[in-house]
Design an enzyme around this catalytic site. Structure first.
Site, PDB file in Angstrom:
ATOM      1  CG  ASN A   1      34.510   9.548  22.032  1.00 24.49           C
ATOM      2  OD1 ASN A   1      34.200  10.536  21.738  1.00 24.49           O
ATOM      3  ND2 ASN A   1      34.993   8.538  20.825  1.00 24.49           N
TER       4      ASN A   1
ATOM      5  CG  ASN B   1      27.833  12.310  17.622  1.00 26.49           C
ATOM      6  OD1 ASN B   1      27.099  12.628  18.268  1.00 26.49           O
ATOM      7  ND2 ASN B   1      29.146  12.906  17.936  1.00 26.49           N
ATOM      8  CB  THR B   2      28.821   6.572  13.964  1.00 15.60           C
ATOM      9  OG1 THR B   2      29.570   7.497  13.504  1.00 15.60           O
ATOM     10  CG2 THR B   2      28.566   5.463  12.838  1.00 15.60           C
TER      11      THR B   2
ATOM     12  CE  LYS C   1      38.534   9.420  22.527  1.00 17.74           C
ATOM     13  NZ  LYS C   1      39.140  10.685  21.514  1.00 17.74           N
TER      14      LYS C   1
ATOM     15  CB  SER D   1      32.192   8.501  17.776  1.00 10.65           C
ATOM     16  OG  SER D   1      30.970   9.406  17.391  1.00 10.65           O
TER      17      SER D   1
ATOM     18  CG  PHE E   1      33.457   9.155  12.511  1.00 12.96           C
ATOM     19  CD1 PHE E   1      33.702   9.735  13.743  1.00 12.96           C
ATOM     20  CD2 PHE E   1      33.204   7.672  12.555  1.00 12.96           C
ATOM     21  CE1 PHE E   1      34.154   8.952  14.790  1.00 12.96           C
ATOM     22  CE2 PHE E   1      33.482   7.025  13.577  1.00 12.96           C
ATOM     23  CZ  PHE E   1      33.986   7.559  14.683  1.00 12.96           C
TER      24      PHE E   1
ATOM     25  CG  ASN F   1      30.954  16.333  18.461  1.00 17.75           C
ATOM     26  OD1 ASN F   1      30.796  15.656  17.462  1.00 17.75           O
ATOM     27  ND2 ASN F   1      31.701  15.991  19.459  1.00 17.75           N
TER      28      ASN F   1
END
Length: 359
Positions: free
Chosen positions: A240, A175-176, A211, A173, A114, A110
């Site tokens: 993560n 993805n940021t 995390k 994450s 967020f 994915n």
């Protein structure tokens, strides 16, 4: 999986992953599907950070991003549920498509970024469930275009401390852009100091978990452990999703960018978990995540050093009855092995996992 679960999975898999996710949330809001009979076994209880978990299995963040169905998730058999990641302002996330099934690997990639409705929407729902009981954690993050990301985390602590059983600071994450750099020691030290100060100033003081990513080298793990201990953070969640691509069968989807979760993440995330247990010592709370899809994998996380475990991708492939099956299996295991609690199992394979290479 039951026949009903297989039919449900086949139906959901006819939709693209993001649509299927939305449909599953809608089904839970409507009281479907019914979970297995909830297993209540005193041997599965875990007392951690002042919280009493009825069993060690939780739903990881990323599924219920907007705190829409935490109680329905608890009804599936989970001992706790973590909602979010929630950012101060609503944001759409990255362009679609942004979720990819790797079915033959029982994995998902994915790059959602967020996507969520923001603090206000989640707070409204959490206020509405006050008094219902059950352990519900809130995973907080920063907006992609924020000019003060640490301030976003402070805002999350202040906003959700009165309603969260615990708070998770998510800086891992992939993805940021730039978010994972906050795991570097100097930035992490400032973040954790300000987060703790925000909790002190709040009307309630829930435990705070950090995390972390699985894609860290030994020196980075040592720095994180040192800061967590120094800043007196309550615990760590390992881990993560990963940006690495271990040997995968789904060659086409494997080329997509984003975080990989599911079965292929189990090995790496469990090695990192064990190393963090060694670095943090026996008293620090650790939640193990990554590749949990059965009773056996859940128990192995505990043997490697976890107090609690979480799953998400495993339920995509195992169906909504999976948490009930895992918890029932844990109860049978405790009976067979004559365990008084899951704590007796913890760390029993710690050295075995620590000895495995990170590469």
């Amino acid at each position: 999986m039951s026949v009903l679960d297989r039919i449900g999975q086949k139906l959901l898999f006819t939709f693209d992953p993001e649509t299927a996710h939305g449909l599953s949330i809608a089904a839970l809001r409507c009281g479907l599907p019914g979970g297995a009979r909830t297993v209540r076994d005193t041997r599965l209880k875990v007392s951690l950070c002042g919280l009493n978990f009825p069993n060690p299995l939780g739903m990881a963040a990323g599924y219920d991003k907007n705190a829409e169905v935490p109680d329905a998730l608890l009804g599936l058999g989970f001992g706790f549920a973590e909602v979010g990641t929630v950012t101060p302002l609503p944001q759409a996330g990255n362009p679609k498509p942004r979720i990819f099934r790797l079915t033959s690997d029982e994995a998902v990639i994915n790059r959602l970024g967020f996507n969520n409705e923001g603090h206000a929407a989640a707070e409204k729902r959490l206020v509405a469930r006050l008094g219902r009981g059950g352990i519900v954690g809130v995973n907080i993050g920063a907006n992609k275009d924020s000019t003060d990301r640490v301030g976003d985390y402070e805002s999350g602590v202040s906003r959700f401390a009165p309603y969260a059983s615990y708070l998770t600071v998510n800086i891992s994450s992939p993805n940021t852009p730039g978010l994972r750099t906050m795991q570097a020691r100097e930035q992490l030290g400032e973040l954790l100091s300000r987060v703790r100060a925000a909790r002190t100033a709040a009307s309630a003081q829930p435990p705070i978990f950090l995390k972390i990513a699985p894609d860290l080298v030994e020196a980075e793990l040592e720095d994180i452990a040192a800061e967590v201990i120094e800043k007196q953070i309550d615990g760590i969640i390992v881990s993560n999703t990963t940006i690495s691509r271990p040997a995968l069968r789904s060659n086409d989807a494997a080329r997509e960018t984003g975080g990989l979760s599911g079965k292929p993440l189990f090995e790496r995330s469990t090695i990192v978990l064990a190393r963090m247990r060694k670095l943090l010592g026996p008293e620090m709370a650790i939640i193990g995540v990554g590749g949990v899809n059965s009773m056996e994998t859940a128990l192995e996380k505990i043997r490697a050093g976890a107090d609690l475990v979480q799953l998400y991708t495993g339920m995509i492939y195992g169906g909504p009855a999976l948490p009930g099956r895992i918890v029932a299996g844990m109860a049978r295991f405790a009976e067979t092995e004559k365990l008084k609690s899951m704590r007796e199992l913890r760390d029993s394979h710690l050295d075995r996992w620590v000895s495995k290479p990170l590469s």
